[in-house]
Design an enzyme around this catalytic site. Structure first.
Site, PDB file in Angstrom:
ATOM      1  N   ASP A 257     -31.354 -98.476 -40.968  1.00 35.29           N
ATOM      2  CA  ASP A 257     -30.796 -99.694 -41.549  1.00 35.29           C
ATOM      3  C   ASP A 257     -30.692 -99.609 -43.066  1.00 35.29           C
ATOM      4  O   ASP A 257     -30.177-100.526 -43.709  1.00 35.29           O
ATOM      5  CB  ASP A 257     -31.584-100.939 -41.123  1.00 35.29           C
ATOM      6  N   HIS A 258     -31.159 -98.503 -43.651  1.00 36.06           N
ATOM      7  CA  HIS A 258     -31.066 -98.267 -45.081  1.00 36.06           C
ATOM      8  C   HIS A 258     -30.090 -97.124 -45.373  1.00 36.06           C
ATOM      9  O   HIS A 258     -29.879 -96.249 -44.528  1.00 36.06           O
ATOM     10  CB  HIS A 258     -32.422 -97.861 -45.665  1.00 36.06           C
TER      11      HIS A 258
ATOM     12  N   ASP B 287     -33.717-100.629 -52.230  1.00 38.22           N
ATOM     13  CA  ASP B 287     -34.114 -99.230 -52.407  1.00 38.22           C
ATOM     14  C   ASP B 287     -33.768 -98.826 -53.835  1.00 38.22           C
ATOM     15  O   ASP B 287     -32.593 -98.839 -54.227  1.00 38.22           O
ATOM     16  CB  ASP B 287     -33.392 -98.348 -51.395  1.00 38.22           C
TER      17      ASP B 287
ATOM     18  N   ASP C 252     -38.500 -97.590 -51.076  1.00 32.95           N
ATOM     19  CA  ASP C 252     -38.146 -98.892 -50.511  1.00 32.95           C
ATOM     20  C   ASP C 252     -39.115 -99.913 -51.091  1.00 32.95           C
ATOM     21  O   ASP C 252     -40.270 -99.978 -50.687  1.00 32.95           O
ATOM     22  CB  ASP C 252     -38.243 -98.836 -48.982  1.00 32.95           C
TER      23      ASP C 252
ATOM     24  N   ASN D 180     -34.986 -94.579 -46.903  1.00 39.22           N
ATOM     25  CA  ASN D 180     -35.829 -95.075 -45.810  1.00 39.22           C
ATOM     26  C   ASN D 180     -35.105 -94.721 -44.516  1.00 39.22           C
ATOM     27  O   ASN D 180     -34.073 -95.310 -44.184  1.00 39.22           O
ATOM     28  CB  ASN D 180     -36.038 -96.586 -45.926  1.00 39.22           C
TER      29      ASN D 180
ATOM     30  N   ASN E 183     -38.751-103.203 -50.969  1.00 38.77           N
ATOM     31  CA  ASN E 183     -38.755-104.461 -50.228  1.00 38.77           C
ATOM     32  C   ASN E 183     -38.716-105.678 -51.162  1.00 38.77           C
ATOM     33  O   ASN E 183     -39.283-106.733 -50.872  1.00 38.77           O
ATOM     34  CB  ASN E 183     -39.961-104.534 -49.291  1.00 38.77           C
TER      35      ASN E 183
ATOM     36  N   GLU F 237     -40.787 -94.570 -44.200  1.00 42.25           N
ATOM     37  CA  GLU F 237     -40.827 -94.906 -42.770  1.00 42.25           C
ATOM     38  C   GLU F 237     -40.516 -93.686 -41.905  1.00 42.25           C
ATOM     39  O   GLU F 237     -39.685 -93.736 -41.007  1.00 42.25           O
ATOM     40  CB  GLU F 237     -39.875 -96.063 -42.438  1.00 42.25           C
TER      41      GLU F 237
END
Length: 254
Positions: free
Chosen positions: A245-246, A216, A145, A7, A147, A34
């Site tokens: 951030d991943h 992930d 991802d 991501n 989530n 994303e």
């Protein structure tokens, strides 16, 4: 064969990092989430110049998924027959006898919200699709991802995250129903260090403190388990200036 998911939280911002990462790691397939780009803006040339074919399903500013691969992809899927979603979160391809589905699962906002209910329904519909698809294509990879942190061992502080978004029981049960179709979490096929995460909040020095979650995932069907030789999280890109951030997750196959 090396397959990765990442991501990137805006391909426009992170393109140089992605290109550098590809040149170092040379994966056969990289699934991105994303991307936050419309299809017209997708930087095909940057990847084509490096030997990758790109398929993508994007929208401006939000969401967006892409797959970069060495081979010519076939049977491209951007929407599931049982799931109408204007948000670009799903992208599937076939490479020979292997099918791959790249997912950017909705976050869900907060437990009990309308977005949370939608997330659970979204995952249920993906599960129904995979149940049929797996019967036709035994070699199947679902990655991206999710989530959802699969268990407390994937959370830096389970007490703080108990029954909150990304860690609630219904979300984990929805993920387990996908796994129960015959998929395996490739990361957990191998011994791993404790406190291994793929996402850290930008706030509060979370990465420095390793306050993260493993959300992930690379899920592989039973037919691919004997071929899988390793799975790891590459934290190095999270150390860069202006990182996602991943972190990327990489699975290798014989």
């Amino acid at each position: 064969m090396k397959i990765a998911t990442w991501n990137v939280n805006s391909l426009r911002v992170r393109l140089p990092q992605v290109v550098d990462w590809l040149e170092v790691h040379q994966p056969d397939i990289l699934a991105l989430q994303e991307t936050k780009l419309s299809d017209e803006e997708f930087p095909q040339e940057a990847f084509g110049d490096r030997g990758y074919r790109a398929v993508y399903s994007g929208q401006k500013t939000y969401n967006g998924v892409a797959i970069l691969c060495r081979q010519e992809p076939q049977d491209i899927v951007t929407d599931l027959p049982n799931l109408e979603d204007p948000q670009r979160r799903i992208l599937g391809i076939r490479l020979g006898d292997i099918c791959l589905l790249n997912l950017y699962v909705p976050n869900g906002s907060e437990v009990g919200s309308e977005k949370y209910v939608y997330k659970l329904d979204w995952l249920a519909r993906v599960k129904d699709y995979l149940q049929e698809a797996l019967a036709e294509y035994p070699k199947f990879i679902v990655l991206g991802d999710f989530n959802v942190a699969p268990g407390d061992g994937d959370v830096h502080n389970p007490e703080i995250w108990h029954e909150t978004i990304l860690c609630s029981t219904p979300e984990r049960e929805a993920l387990k129903k996908i796994l129960d179709l015959g998929f395996h979490d490739s990361f957990r096929l191998f011994g791993q260090e404790g406190q291994s995460f793929s996402w850290w909040d930008y706030r509060g020095g979370a990465f420095r403190r390793n306050w993260g979650l493993r959300i992930d995932l690379i899920l592989i069907s039973k037919a691919l388990v004997p071929k899988c030789t390793g799975c790891a999280i590459d934290k190095e890109p999270r150390c860069l200036q202006r990182p996602s951030d991943h972190a990327p997750v990489i699975a290798t196959f014989a």
